[in-house]
Design an enzyme around this catalytic site. Structure first.
Site, PDB file in Angstrom:
ATOM      1  N   LEU A   1      56.332  35.675  29.175  1.00 27.67           N
ATOM      2  CA  LEU A   1      55.126  36.159  29.868  1.00 27.67           C
ATOM      3  C   LEU A   1      54.394  34.945  30.422  1.00 27.67           C
ATOM      4  O   LEU A   1      54.199  33.962  29.704  1.00 27.67           O
ATOM      5  CB  LEU A   1      54.220  36.883  28.869  1.00 27.67           C
ATOM      6  CG  LEU A   1      52.809  37.230  29.375  1.00 27.67           C
ATOM      7  CD1 LEU A   1      52.856  38.377  30.389  1.00 27.67           C
ATOM      8  CD2 LEU A   1      51.882  37.620  28.215  1.00 27.67           C
TER       9      LEU A   1
ATOM     10  N   ASN B   1      30.822  41.406  29.033  1.00 27.42           N
ATOM     11  CA  ASN B   1      30.509  40.721  27.764  1.00 27.42           C
ATOM     12  C   ASN B   1      29.011  40.673  27.496  1.00 27.42           C
ATOM     13  O   ASN B   1      28.555  40.898  26.373  1.00 27.42           O
ATOM     14  CB  ASN B   1      31.030  39.281  27.790  1.00 27.42           C
ATOM     15  CG  ASN B   1      32.534  39.207  27.937  1.00 27.42           C
ATOM     16  OD1 ASN B   1      33.213  40.220  27.826  1.00 27.42           O
ATOM     17  ND2 ASN B   1      33.050  38.011  28.184  1.00 27.42           N
TER      18      ASN B   1
ATOM     19  N   HIS C   1      30.743  36.973  24.857  1.00 32.79           N
ATOM     20  CA  HIS C   1      31.915  36.191  25.271  1.00 32.79           C
ATOM     21  C   HIS C   1      32.812  35.935  24.067  1.00 32.79           C
ATOM     22  O   HIS C   1      34.032  36.062  24.148  1.00 32.79           O
ATOM     23  CB  HIS C   1      31.486  34.858  25.887  1.00 32.79           C
ATOM     24  CG  HIS C   1      30.627  35.007  27.111  1.00 32.79           C
ATOM     25  ND1 HIS C   1      30.967  35.854  28.140  1.00 32.79           N
ATOM     26  CD2 HIS C   1      29.456  34.420  27.477  1.00 32.79           C
ATOM     27  CE1 HIS C   1      30.031  35.784  29.089  1.00 32.79           C
ATOM     28  NE2 HIS C   1      29.104  34.928  28.700  1.00 32.79           N
TER      29      HIS C   1
ATOM     30  N   ASP D   1      35.156  41.941  32.372  1.00 36.55           N
ATOM     31  CA  ASP D   1      33.712  41.993  32.644  1.00 36.55           C
ATOM     32  C   ASP D   1      32.985  42.844  31.609  1.00 36.55           C
ATOM     33  O   ASP D   1      33.545  43.786  31.057  1.00 36.55           O
ATOM     34  CB  ASP D   1      33.486  42.571  34.053  1.00 36.55           C
ATOM     35  CG  ASP D   1      32.072  42.303  34.553  1.00 36.55           C
ATOM     36  OD1 ASP D   1      31.414  41.386  34.032  1.00 36.55           O
ATOM     37  OD2 ASP D   1      31.624  43.033  35.468  1.00 36.55           O
TER      38      ASP D   1
ATOM     39  N   ARG E   1      39.660  46.342  36.192  1.00 38.75           N
ATOM     40  CA  ARG E   1      38.339  45.759  35.965  1.00 38.75           C
ATOM     41  C   ARG E   1      37.592  46.615  34.951  1.00 38.75           C
ATOM     42  O   ARG E   1      37.503  47.835  35.108  1.00 38.75           O
ATOM     43  CB  ARG E   1      37.514  45.658  37.245  1.00 38.75           C
ATOM     44  CG  ARG E   1      36.172  44.968  36.941  1.00 38.75           C
ATOM     45  CD  ARG E   1      35.300  44.737  38.127  1.00 38.75           C
ATOM     46  NE  ARG E   1      34.105  43.994  37.730  1.00 38.75           N
ATOM     47  CZ  ARG E   1      33.529  43.046  38.446  1.00 38.75           C
ATOM     48  NH1 ARG E   1      34.022  42.715  39.613  1.00 38.75           N
ATOM     49  NH2 ARG E   1      32.459  42.425  37.999  1.00 38.75           N
TER      50      ARG E   1
HETATM   51  C1  IPE Z   1      33.592  38.451  37.599  1.00 37.53           C
HETATM   52  O1  IPE Z   1      32.553  38.960  36.850  1.00 37.53           O
HETATM   53  C2  IPE Z   1      34.012  37.105  37.062  1.00 37.53           C
HETATM   54  C3  IPE Z   1      34.667  37.109  35.768  1.00 37.53           C
HETATM   55  C4  IPE Z   1      34.986  38.160  35.062  1.00 37.53           C
HETATM   56  C5  IPE Z   1      35.013  35.809  35.248  1.00 37.53           C
HETATM   57  P1  IPE Z   1      31.029  38.715  37.236  1.00 37.53           P
HETATM   58  O2  IPE Z   1      30.221  39.351  36.171  1.00 37.53           O
HETATM   59  O3  IPE Z   1      30.783  37.265  37.473  1.00 37.53           O
HETATM   60  O4  IPE Z   1      30.895  39.478  38.618  1.00 37.53           O
HETATM   61  P2  IPE Z   1      29.626  40.143  39.306  1.00 37.53           P
HETATM   62  O5  IPE Z   1      28.543  39.095  39.332  1.00 37.53           O
HETATM   63  O6  IPE Z   1      29.226  41.315  38.469  1.00 37.53           O
HETATM   64  O7  IPE Z   1      30.093  40.550  40.650  1.00 37.53           O
HETATM   65  C1  IPE Z   2      32.336  38.632  31.945  1.00 36.94           C
HETATM   66  O1  IPE Z   2      31.246  39.202  31.311  1.00 36.94           O
HETATM   67  C2  IPE Z   2      32.566  37.202  31.515  1.00 36.94           C
HETATM   68  C3  IPE Z   2      32.290  36.200  32.552  1.00 36.94           C
HETATM   69  C4  IPE Z   2      31.908  36.448  33.771  1.00 36.94           C
HETATM   70  C5  IPE Z   2      32.446  34.817  32.154  1.00 36.94           C
HETATM   71  P1  IPE Z   2      29.773  39.021  31.877  1.00 36.94           P
HETATM   72  O2  IPE Z   2      29.186  37.791  31.265  1.00 36.94           O
HETATM   73  O3  IPE Z   2      29.777  39.035  33.364  1.00 36.94           O
HETATM   74  O4  IPE Z   2      29.065  40.302  31.296  1.00 36.94           O
HETATM   75  P2  IPE Z   2      28.036  41.239  32.075  1.00 36.94           P
HETATM   76  O5  IPE Z   2      28.684  41.661  33.344  1.00 36.94           O
HETATM   77  O6  IPE Z   2      26.813  40.419  32.325  1.00 36.94           O
HETATM   78  O7  IPE Z   2      27.803  42.368  31.139  1.00 36.94           O
HETATM   79 MG    MG Z   3      29.676  40.540  34.712  1.00 27.53          MG
END
Ligand code: IPE
Ligand code: IPE
Ligand code: MG
Length: 258
Positions: free
Chosen positions: A146, A36, A51, A34, A199
């Site tokens: 793995l 990105n 991403h 999480d 996380r």
């Molecule tokens: C969880 O992250 C899903 C992935 C990392 C693929 P999110 O960014 O979607 O989660 P929330 O919305 O912050 O709970």
């Molecule tokens: C996680 O990063 C990747 C996916 C959920 C696909 P985010 O896109 O959720 O990045 P933030 O949380 O908005 O910073």
């Molecule tokens: Mg996120």
């Protein structure tokens, strides 16, 4: 680019493992990748650049897993709730994941990585991506060093719903429903429950990741945004895991002599 599990000279890079107790490794590590979007935002870039930058983090973490000798690594790549994002971002993520499979498949295969996917393979996932998923799974199915599982179009609640549907389809009577009956109908019944889940990005939540399987997982939350994650963060999380005492609802292990 260095091959998986090796440094630029092709040698195993185990710097950072230090004094870790390799006899007490988690068998299965899960990772909620999480942050990105925030990483990109901090640089004035579009979210999609975050991403893209996450690819290097992912493959450094995979190298770390190989160096450590982890057997199972599961990464959350796209949730059943991520369809709520702007269509352009969703489209990017579909193409990006397809690209990763095309670019990295042979390298993962060479290193003995078994690539698998968990999630709903429904109409929303582009056919081309589904084909790439099947190709990668087939190519690497006999590898055992793995198992790298991508949770894609994955939701923990939906996985349980799908298991309940399978129970009903199988005609299982209420009296015969138990934990084993449900576990055996999850997407990958042979996958052990994660011992450790990491996380990134400083969020303290699970966001629908492996809900059933996380019952007794050790959770480690780190502030680093996913694109900045490197194998040293994985090693640090494993060290933290080794400091924890797992009790599974029981009591502390009695001291010798008591
Ligand atoms: C969880 O992250 C899903 C992935 C990392 C693929 P999110 O960014 O979607 O989660 P929330 O919305 O912050 O709970
Ligand atoms: C996680 O990063 C990747 C996916 C959920 C696909 P985010 O896109 O959720 O990045 P933030 O949380 O908005 O910073
Ligand atoms: Mg996120």
């Amino acid at each position: 680019m260095a091959a998986l599990g090796t440094d630029a000279k092709g040698e195993i890079d185990d710097s950072g493992i230090g004094d870790m107790d390799l006899s007490r490794l988690p068998v299965h590590v899960g990772c909620v990748m999480d942050g990105n979007g925030r990483w990109a935002g901090q640089r004035g870039l579009p979210r999609t650049e975050g991403h893209a930058a996450g690819e290097e983090a992912l493959f450094d973490a995979i190298e770390g897993a190989l160096v450590l000798g982890l057997r199972w690594l599961t990464v959350y790549a796209f949730s059943t709730e991520n369809w709520r994002r702007p269509p352009d971002e969703v489209r990017f993520l579909m193409r990006f994941n397809e690209g990763i499979l095309v670019r990295r498949r042979d390298e993962m295969h060479q290193k003995g990585v078994r690539v698998r996917f968990v999630g709903r393979r429904d109409w929303r996932v582009p056919k081309r991506l589904l084909r790439r998923i099947e190709e990668a799974e087939e190519l690497t199915q006999d590898n055992r060093r793995l198992t790298l599982t991508f949770a894609f179009n994955y939701g923990g609640r939906v996985e349980i719903v799908d298991a309940v549907r399978a129970l009903i389809d199988d005609g299982v009577s209420a009296a015969r429903v138990n934990e084993q009956a449900i576990s055996s109908r999850l997407y990958r019944p042979d996958m052990p429950d994660p011992d450790l889940v990491i996380r990134t990005s400083g969020e303290f939540r699970i966001s629908n990741f492996l809900l059933w399987q996380l019952a007794y997982s050790e959770l480690v939350f780190v502030d680093v945004l996913w694109p900045d994650f490197r194998r040293q963060h994985l090693f640090e999380a494993v060290r933290e895991f080794q400091r924890r005492e797992r009790r599974y609802g029981g009591v502390e292990r009695p001291r010798f002599g008591r």
